[in-house]
Design a protein around this motif. Structure first.
Motif, PDB file in Angstrom:
ATOM      1  N   SER A   1     -11.260   0.474  64.289  1.00 29.90           N
ATOM      2  CA  SER A   1     -10.652  -0.316  63.023  1.00 29.90           C
ATOM      3  C   SER A   1     -11.362  -1.339  62.457  1.00 29.90           C
ATOM      4  O   SER A   1     -11.457  -1.689  61.185  1.00 29.90           O
ATOM      5  CB  SER A   1      -9.244  -0.701  63.450  1.00 29.90           C
ATOM      6  N   LEU A   2     -12.240  -2.213  63.209  1.00 29.79           N
ATOM      7  CA  LEU A   2     -13.000  -3.249  62.845  1.00 29.79           C
ATOM      8  C   LEU A   2     -14.116  -2.826  61.913  1.00 29.79           C
ATOM      9  O   LEU A   2     -14.341  -3.439  60.950  1.00 29.79           O
ATOM     10  CB  LEU A   2     -13.313  -4.082  64.050  1.00 29.79           C
ATOM     11  N   ALA A   3     -14.569  -1.802  62.434  1.00 32.21           N
ATOM     12  CA  ALA A   3     -15.660  -1.089  61.628  1.00 32.21           C
ATOM     13  C   ALA A   3     -15.274  -0.863  60.268  1.00 32.21           C
ATOM     14  O   ALA A   3     -16.094  -1.102  59.236  1.00 32.21           O
ATOM     15  CB  ALA A   3     -16.396  -0.252  62.307  1.00 32.21           C
ATOM     16  N   GLU A   4     -14.090  -0.312  60.048  1.00 29.78           N
ATOM     17  CA  GLU A   4     -13.682   0.494  58.813  1.00 29.78           C
ATOM     18  C   GLU A   4     -13.236  -0.951  57.780  1.00 29.78           C
ATOM     19  O   GLU A   4     -13.673  -0.775  56.821  1.00 29.78           O
ATOM     20  CB  GLU A   4     -12.462   1.453  58.887  1.00 29.78           C
ATOM     21  N   ALA A   5     -12.844  -1.752  58.453  1.00 35.28           N
ATOM     22  CA  ALA A   5     -12.302  -3.033  57.586  1.00 35.28           C
ATOM     23  C   ALA A   5     -13.478  -3.797  57.275  1.00 35.28           C
ATOM     24  O   ALA A   5     -13.504  -4.132  56.262  1.00 35.28           O
ATOM     25  CB  ALA A   5     -11.378  -3.901  58.665  1.00 35.28           C
ATOM     26  N   LEU A   6     -14.630  -3.862  57.939  1.00 34.39           N
ATOM     27  CA  LEU A   6     -15.733  -4.756  57.611  1.00 34.39           C
ATOM     28  C   LEU A   6     -16.885  -3.780  56.848  1.00 34.39           C
ATOM     29  O   LEU A   6     -17.800  -4.382  56.543  1.00 34.39           O
ATOM     30  CB  LEU A   6     -16.547  -5.300  59.054  1.00 34.39           C
ATOM     31  N   ASN A   7     -16.614  -2.627  56.903  1.00 38.61           N
ATOM     32  CA  ASN A   7     -17.588  -1.750  56.209  1.00 38.61           C
ATOM     33  C   ASN A   7     -19.019  -1.435  56.902  1.00 38.61           C
ATOM     34  O   ASN A   7     -20.111  -1.586  56.259  1.00 38.61           O
ATOM     35  CB  ASN A   7     -17.797  -1.952  54.686  1.00 38.61           C
ATOM     36  N   PHE A   8     -18.944  -1.481  58.276  1.00 36.95           N
ATOM     37  CA  PHE A   8     -20.284  -1.065  58.922  1.00 36.95           C
ATOM     38  C   PHE A   8     -19.765  -0.005  60.024  1.00 36.95           C
ATOM     39  O   PHE A   8     -18.820   0.185  60.265  1.00 36.95           O
ATOM     40  CB  PHE A   8     -20.409  -2.328  60.075  1.00 36.95           C
ATOM     41  N   PRO A   9     -20.908   1.014  60.220  1.00 40.12           N
ATOM     42  CA  PRO A   9     -20.887   1.792  61.227  1.00 40.12           C
ATOM     43  C   PRO A   9     -20.487   1.246  62.522  1.00 40.12           C
ATOM     44  O   PRO A   9     -20.745   0.155  62.870  1.00 40.12           O
ATOM     45  CB  PRO A   9     -22.338   2.670  61.375  1.00 40.12           C
ATOM     46  N   VAL A  10     -19.577   2.199  63.200  1.00 40.48           N
ATOM     47  CA  VAL A  10     -19.238   1.575  64.700  1.00 40.48           C
ATOM     48  C   VAL A  10     -20.545   1.204  65.584  1.00 40.48           C
ATOM     49  O   VAL A  10     -20.489   0.088  66.173  1.00 40.48           O
ATOM     50  CB  VAL A  10     -18.507   2.984  65.369  1.00 40.48           C
ATOM     51  N   GLU A  11     -21.747   2.149  65.276  1.00 39.28           N
ATOM     52  CA  GLU A  11     -22.756   1.699  66.032  1.00 39.28           C
ATOM     53  C   GLU A  11     -23.403   0.422  65.821  1.00 39.28           C
ATOM     54  O   GLU A  11     -24.118  -0.130  66.791  1.00 39.28           O
ATOM     55  CB  GLU A  11     -23.868   2.882  65.509  1.00 39.28           C
ATOM     56  N   PHE A  12     -23.073  -0.247  64.583  1.00 39.17           N
ATOM     57  CA  PHE A  12     -23.466  -1.619  64.461  1.00 39.17           C
ATOM     58  C   PHE A  12     -23.288  -2.462  65.445  1.00 39.17           C
ATOM     59  O   PHE A  12     -23.850  -3.524  65.833  1.00 39.17           O
ATOM     60  CB  PHE A  12     -23.088  -2.010  63.075  1.00 39.17           C
ATOM     61  N   PHE A  13     -21.968  -2.340  66.033  1.00 41.24           N
ATOM     62  CA  PHE A  13     -21.370  -3.172  66.841  1.00 41.24           C
ATOM     63  C   PHE A  13     -21.944  -3.205  68.404  1.00 41.24           C
ATOM     64  O   PHE A  13     -21.603  -3.891  69.251  1.00 41.24           O
ATOM     65  CB  PHE A  13     -19.817  -3.403  66.801  1.00 41.24           C
ATOM     66  N   TYR A  14     -22.717  -2.342  68.582  1.00 36.98           N
ATOM     67  CA  TYR A  14     -23.340  -2.177  69.975  1.00 36.98           C
ATOM     68  C   TYR A  14     -24.947  -2.291  70.058  1.00 36.98           C
ATOM     69  O   TYR A  14     -25.473  -2.047  70.848  1.00 36.98           O
ATOM     70  CB  TYR A  14     -23.281  -0.567  70.376  1.00 36.98           C
ATOM     71  N   GLY A  15     -25.350  -2.888  68.695  1.00 35.88           N
ATOM     72  CA  GLY A  15     -26.958  -3.034  68.603  1.00 35.88           C
ATOM     73  C   GLY A  15     -27.169  -4.449  69.292  1.00 35.88           C
ATOM     74  O   GLY A  15     -26.188  -5.437  69.835  1.00 35.88           O
ATOM     75  N   GLU A  16     -28.669  -4.926  69.295  1.00 36.20           N
ATOM     76  CA  GLU A  16     -28.870  -5.998  69.956  1.00 36.20           C
ATOM     77  C   GLU A  16     -28.423  -7.300  69.065  1.00 36.20           C
ATOM     78  O   GLU A  16     -28.547  -6.983  67.652  1.00 36.20           O
ATOM     79  CB  GLU A  16     -30.341  -6.240  70.145  1.00 36.20           C
ATOM     80  N   SER A  17     -28.355  -8.472  69.407  1.00 33.56           N
ATOM     81  CA  SER A  17     -28.092  -9.634  68.435  1.00 33.56           C
ATOM     82  C   SER A  17     -29.234  -9.893  67.797  1.00 33.56           C
ATOM     83  O   SER A  17     -30.520  -9.628  68.318  1.00 33.56           O
ATOM     84  CB  SER A  17     -28.028 -10.618  69.614  1.00 33.56           C
ATOM     85  N   VAL A  18     -29.120 -10.452  66.680  1.00 34.87           N
ATOM     86  CA  VAL A  18     -30.306 -10.567  65.838  1.00 34.87           C
ATOM     87  C   VAL A  18     -29.887 -12.191  65.357  1.00 34.87           C
ATOM     88  O   VAL A  18     -29.244 -12.672  65.491  1.00 34.87           O
ATOM     89  CB  VAL A  18     -30.218  -9.917  64.372  1.00 34.87           C
ATOM     90  N   ASP A  19     -31.319 -12.707  65.013  1.00 35.42           N
ATOM     91  CA  ASP A  19     -31.288 -14.340  64.680  1.00 35.42           C
ATOM     92  C   ASP A  19     -30.651 -14.164  63.454  1.00 35.42           C
ATOM     93  O   ASP A  19     -30.822 -13.544  62.181  1.00 35.42           O
ATOM     94  CB  ASP A  19     -32.840 -15.020  64.533  1.00 35.42           C
ATOM     95  N   THR A  20     -29.849 -15.486  63.248  1.00 34.76           N
ATOM     96  CA  THR A  20     -29.206 -15.798  61.906  1.00 34.76           C
ATOM     97  C   THR A  20     -29.765 -17.085  61.222  1.00 34.76           C
ATOM     98  O   THR A  20     -29.763 -18.140  61.902  1.00 34.76           O
ATOM     99  CB  THR A  20     -27.987 -16.027  61.967  1.00 34.76           C
ATOM    100  N   PRO A  21     -30.113 -17.105  59.930  1.00 38.42           N
ATOM    101  CA  PRO A  21     -30.494 -18.612  59.345  1.00 38.42           C
ATOM    102  C   PRO A  21     -29.122 -19.365  59.588  1.00 38.42           C
ATOM    103  O   PRO A  21     -27.944 -18.896  59.623  1.00 38.42           O
ATOM    104  CB  PRO A  21     -30.701 -18.286  57.815  1.00 38.42           C
ATOM    105  N   THR A  22     -29.597 -20.732  59.730  1.00 35.88           N
ATOM    106  CA  THR A  22     -28.655 -21.753  59.660  1.00 35.88           C
ATOM    107  C   THR A  22     -28.721 -22.863  58.748  1.00 35.88           C
ATOM    108  O   THR A  22     -30.016 -22.622  58.153  1.00 35.88           O
ATOM    109  CB  THR A  22     -28.450 -22.506  61.310  1.00 35.88           C
ATOM    110  N   ILE A  23     -27.813 -23.911  58.521  1.00 33.71           N
ATOM    111  CA  ILE A  23     -27.988 -24.863  57.876  1.00 33.71           C
ATOM    112  C   ILE A  23     -29.151 -25.810  58.202  1.00 33.71           C
ATOM    113  O   ILE A  23     -29.735 -26.503  57.520  1.00 33.71           O
ATOM    114  CB  ILE A  23     -26.661 -25.725  57.625  1.00 33.71           C
ATOM    115  N   GLU A  24     -29.328 -25.887  59.603  1.00 31.07           N
ATOM    116  CA  GLU A  24     -30.365 -26.697  59.976  1.00 31.07           C
ATOM    117  C   GLU A  24     -31.690 -26.187  59.724  1.00 31.07           C
ATOM    118  O   GLU A  24     -32.755 -26.661  59.627  1.00 31.07           O
ATOM    119  CB  GLU A  24     -30.122 -26.887  61.348  1.00 31.07           C
ATOM    120  N   THR A  25     -31.934 -24.664  59.543  1.00 33.81           N
ATOM    121  CA  THR A  25     -33.169 -23.942  59.521  1.00 33.81           C
ATOM    122  C   THR A  25     -33.742 -23.712  58.127  1.00 33.81           C
ATOM    123  O   THR A  25     -34.847 -23.328  57.776  1.00 33.81           O
ATOM    124  CB  THR A  25     -33.220 -22.871  60.545  1.00 33.81           C
TER     125      THR A  25
END
Length: 363
Positions: free
Chosen positions: A50-74
């Motif tokens: 349900s989350l995958a459908e609502a967010l328009n991402f494949p289910v597999e996306f939620f089981y991948g490794e964490s990725v770095d995200t830009p921040t306001i500090e960087t």
């Protein structure tokens, strides 16, 4: 295993609050918060679906490794502190997906390496001239800013955002310079924005958020961009006695800049008096030059992605296969690469080669 970081990333990429997402999938805000804050590591499969459908991402996306995200500090980010939180999170989440795509492409291809000196502490005008000397550009006009920066190892990704307040942002990540460019502006504006972000990358690499005077660093990046695109000696040689809007529109194409941008540079260099400058600004405003560029240039297109996708196409790699490797839908990649994957990649049976291809970009 379900990755809470990926859930937060997907929600922020869609610009949704926890409440809105929770209501759309029939969860309580507390339950959703528990998933995101790693207080509940095991949501039911139907909940993830349900989350995958609502967010328009494949289910597999939620089981991948964490990725770095830009921040306001960087990230250097125009008006970042005043931008609405959901829009800020949305463009930073796009940056995280771009990091993941860039990491994948690095495994498949030998891409241009970073070649940006550190000019921290230098005056912007001096830094722009020093960089031109370092890159062997002399004082000649830059025919294509995007191609030049890609050849020097800058990874440039697109931001397909509807917010006019988000022009671009840039940052260093794992020793690689990145620029994220909103491509809904004029070609002249985009060229200046790329030069502006280049200024941040070479002038403000080590700045921390506590050290930042936003107005000062934005002025410095603007001054760098103006000097880099319109070298002092070339402007003096080519733009003497330019006093009218018509003359400026005619000669601005030499440097690929906006009419307003050239007028500002001429005034800065003393080639326009205060009176002539103010008169020009009034005439340009009345003519609408601040909102629509007169006699505009065609948009610059990424050469790096054109070469990458041409190589993939030869190997019969499809959009779908590339997207599956990142556990996203093809449209997500399109939004990061100026839509070029949709244009250049084939739609036949995929066959991904393990061979690393060498891509050479010519500035």
């Amino acid at each position: 295993m379900f990755n809470s970081d990926r859930l937060k990333l997907a929600r922020e990429r869609r610009g949704l609050t926890k409440r809105i997402l929770a209501e759309s999938v029939g969860l309580s805000v507390r339950a959703l918060s528990n998933y995101e804050n790693k207080l509940d590591y095991d949501p039911k499969q139907e909940t993830v679906a349900s989350l995958a459908e609502a967010l328009n991402f494949p289910v597999e996306f939620f089981y991948g490794e964490s990725v770095d995200t830009p921040t306001i500090e960087t990230a250097s980010f125009r008006s970042m502190y005043s931008l609405q939180a959901n829009k800020k999170h949305k463009v930073f989440a796009a940056g995280a997906l771009a990091f993941a795509l860039s990491e994948l492409l690095d495994k498949l291809y030998t891409l241009p390496t970073e070649d940006l000196p550190d000019f921290a502490g230098e005056e912007p005008e001096d830094a722009a001239q020093s960089l031109r000397v370092y890159w062997g550009l002399g004082d000649k006009p830059i025919s294509n800013m995007m191609h030049l920066l890609e050849a020097k190892g800058v990874r440039i990704f697109s931001l397909m955002e509807d917010s006019k307040r988000v022009s671009a942002y840039s940052q260093w990540h794992n020793e690689t310079p990145y620029i994220f460019l909103n491509n809904n502006k004029s070609a002249e504006h985009s060229r200046f924005t790329l030069a502006h972000e280049l200024g941040h990358l070479v002038l403000h690499r080590e700045l921390l958020s506590d050290d930042i005077d936003l107005r000062t660093i934005e002025r410095e990046a603007d001054a760098f961009a103006s000097a880099f695109l319109m070298p002092r000696s070339d402007v003096y040689a080519r733009a003497k006695n330019i006093l009218s809007r018509t003359q400026i529109i005619k000669i601005k194409k030499r440097w690929g800049v906006s009419a307003v941008g050239l007028a500002v540079r001429l005034h800065k260099l003393g080639l326009l008096t205060d009176w002539h400058y103010q008169r020009l600004m009034v005439n340009m405003s009345k003519a609408g030059d601040r909102t629509k560029e007169p006699d505009g240039l065609p948009m610059e297109i990424s050469l790096l992605f054109r070469k990458i996708f041409a190589s993939m196409s030869e190997e019969r790699v499809t959009r779908q296969e590339l997207a599956e490797k990142l556990h996203v839908y093809p449209e997500e990649i399109d939004s990061l690469v100026f839509g070029l994957s949709n244009v250049l990649l084939v739609e036949e049976t995929p066959k991904l080669s393990a061979k690393r291809a060498h891509l050479r970009l010519v500035k």
